[in-house]
Design a protein around this motif. Sequence first.
Motif: not given
Length: 232
Positions: A71-85
Amino acid sequence: MKRVRKQRKLFIFGLILLLIGCGILLYPHILQKFYKIKTESMFRQFEETTENVRDANPEKYARLYEEMNYNEELIKNNQENLADPYAYANPAIRLEEYGVEDGIAGYIKIPVMDLELPLYLGANEENMSKGAAQLTATSMPIGNNTNMAVVAHRGYSYAKMFREIEKLKIGDEIFITNFWETMTYKVERIEVISPDEIDKIRIQEGKDMVTLVTCHPYPHNYQRYLVYCERV
């Protein structure tokens, strides 16, 4: 005599139609009952698998926790893959490497919906045909500053899935069981969005959350129905 035979045939024909009609009405309920029995067996198997991995190989069990706690990694990379379906469908962790062959990462229980579903990693069609799925690039239900998006269909003939999600109201509880514990969440708010409003499922600083996501309105899918739940 002929009239009696005719009446008898009409009675038998009517009875057959009645039985067929009852069968059609009851068929989905029978399928759902079998699905419920199956999932209860899967939950018992999940608990046994968890115990086996924990007791047989504590080091592997500890590594599983470390790998799932990204989860900390998600915060660091700003959930970069969130917009990739395309990234949603690929599980972030291969559970079979830890002896979890059926891919179940836990289960979700929603009492007000009389619902228990296995929880899989990766929102692909195979996983979502079997239960609910964690949307990859959202949190695991571990640690702090989390928001796990749990997605499910509005149901099949054999399972309700999230069909009755609108029964959930502010203050209702849901429960998430993972390999280590069962966590309690309460519904905080409900929102209807368009499918492209990805920011609506991002991590919210200082909160530990689960967001339930499904298509809306039923039985269509041009919107998304979100239920935001915060950890108690």
